[in-house]
Design an enzyme around this catalytic site. Structure first.
Site, PDB file in Angstrom:
ATOM      1  CE  LYS A  14      -2.322  -1.060   3.819  1.00 61.34           C
ATOM      2  NZ  LYS A  14      -1.779  -2.388   4.194  1.00 61.34           N
ATOM      3  NE  ARG A  89      -4.655  -1.553   9.963  1.00 59.98           N
ATOM      4  CZ  ARG A  89      -3.588  -1.008   9.389  1.00 59.98           C
ATOM      5  NH1 ARG A  89      -3.626   0.210   8.942  1.00 59.98           N
ATOM      6  NH2 ARG A  89      -2.486  -1.712   9.245  1.00 59.98           N
ATOM      7  NE  ARG A 134       5.911  -0.558  10.344  1.00 59.78           N
ATOM      8  CZ  ARG A 134       4.797  -0.602   9.637  1.00 59.78           C
ATOM      9  NH1 ARG A 134       4.753  -0.011   8.448  1.00 59.78           N
ATOM     10  NH2 ARG A 134       3.729  -1.194  10.112  1.00 59.78           N
TER      11      ARG A 134
HETATM   12  P1  AMP Z   1       0.455   0.310   8.968  1.00 59.87           P
HETATM   13  O1  AMP Z   1       1.568   1.297   8.837  1.00 59.87           O
HETATM   14  O2  AMP Z   1      -0.743   0.675   8.139  1.00 59.87           O
HETATM   15  O3  AMP Z   1       0.905  -1.103   8.764  1.00 59.87           O
HETATM   16  O4  AMP Z   1      -0.043   0.399  10.480  1.00 59.87           O
HETATM   17  C1  AMP Z   1       0.803   0.066  11.553  1.00 59.87           C
HETATM   18  C2  AMP Z   1      -0.002  -0.061  12.840  1.00 59.87           C
HETATM   19  O5  AMP Z   1      -0.626   1.188  13.139  1.00 59.87           O
HETATM   20  C3  AMP Z   1      -1.149  -1.059  12.796  1.00 59.87           C
HETATM   21  O6  AMP Z   1      -0.714  -2.383  13.072  1.00 59.87           O
HETATM   22  C4  AMP Z   1      -2.041  -0.517  13.895  1.00 59.87           C
HETATM   23  O7  AMP Z   1      -1.535  -0.816  15.184  1.00 59.87           O
HETATM   24  C5  AMP Z   1      -1.905   0.990  13.695  1.00 59.87           C
HETATM   25  N1  AMP Z   1      -2.920   1.503  12.747  1.00 59.87           N
HETATM   26  C6  AMP Z   1      -2.685   2.054  11.525  1.00 59.87           C
HETATM   27  N2  AMP Z   1      -3.833   2.418  10.930  1.00 59.87           N
HETATM   28  C7  AMP Z   1      -4.829   2.071  11.790  1.00 59.87           C
HETATM   29  C8  AMP Z   1      -6.236   2.149  11.735  1.00 59.87           C
HETATM   30  N3  AMP Z   1      -6.877   2.636  10.651  1.00 59.87           N
HETATM   31  N4  AMP Z   1      -6.944   1.700  12.802  1.00 59.87           N
HETATM   32  C9  AMP Z   1      -6.325   1.198  13.889  1.00 59.87           C
HETATM   33  N5  AMP Z   1      -4.999   1.068  13.996  1.00 59.87           N
HETATM   34  C10 AMP Z   1      -4.236   1.509  12.959  1.00 59.87           C
END
Ligand code: AMP
Length: 190
Positions: A14, A89, A134
């Site tokens: 993404k 999400r 990360r």
């Molecule tokens: P990402 O960078 O999209 O992989 O997000 C990393 C982490 O951020 C996820 O595993 C969640 O803990 C948190 N996170 C990101 N976006 C959301 C969302 N829309 N709702 C809840 N938690 C989120």
């Protein structure tokens, strides 16, 4: 306005594909994960709260995430459109996004869902851990948890957009350029 939800499990590409879409269509990129990580770096109150969930691969609570996203959307005057990356999400987030965009008279145009099988996601995330720094990419148990959360809580959001006839499935396997091409074609034939 062109408002895209770029959807897919962790490691689907993404972030990478968002960069291509922003460049081509001049969209504002809103990645909730990136915004949370910036808050963690800045040691804000939101960052401290988000970190406790993110480090375990859990979702940050809806209310916190929705309020943060709303503030970010409203910062932009006359945008060409938004690309929502990693949001919504949950179904509650999808509903809140619809209400927010209704107020702006600019509904979601489509959801583009990058489809990648689980075994490939795990390989990609482990590889990404070498450069991303990360915490949530580095530990196989946390990766498992993130994929489980995706399957249980996030994947059902597809149905929310299917019901609105806005769901488009994109094959997320292959070269980065090839996937970008599929995204462009899908957007442009709409
Ligand atoms: P990402 O960078 O999209 O992989 O997000 C990393 C982490 O951020 C996820 O595993 C969640 O803990 C948190 N996170 C990101 N976006 C959301 C969302 N829309 N709702 C809840 N938690 C989120």
């Amino acid at each position: 306005m062109l408002n895209i939800v770029l959807f897919g499990p962790p490691g689907a590409g993404k972030g990478t594909q968002s960069e291509r879409l922003i460049e081509r269509y001049g969209l504002v990129h809103l990645s909730t994960g990136d915004i949370f990580r910036a808050n963690i770096k800045g040691e804000t109150e939101l960052g401290v709260l988000a970190k406790s969930f993110m480090d375990e691969g859990k979702l940050v609570p809806d209310e916190v995430t929705i309020n943060m996203l709303r503030t970010e959307v409203l910062k932009h005057e006359n945008p060409k459109g938004f690309i929502f990356d990693g949001f919504p999400r949950t179904n509650a987030q999808a509903q809140a996004l619809d209400i927010l965009l209704e107020g702006l008279n600019a509904p979601i145009t489509m959801m583009l869902a990058l489809e990648v099988e689980e075994s490939e996601l795990k390989i990609r995330l482990m590889k990404r851990a070498e450069s991303s720094g990360r915490v949530d990419d580095a530990d196989p148990a946390i990766i498992e948890n993130r994929i489980r959360v995706y399957n249980n809580e996030t994947a059902p959001v597809k149905e929310f957009y299917m019901a609105q006839n806005k769901f488009k499935s994109i094959d997320g396997i292959g070269s980065i350029d090839g996937i970008t091409q599929r995204l462009f074609e899908t957007i442009e034939k709409d």
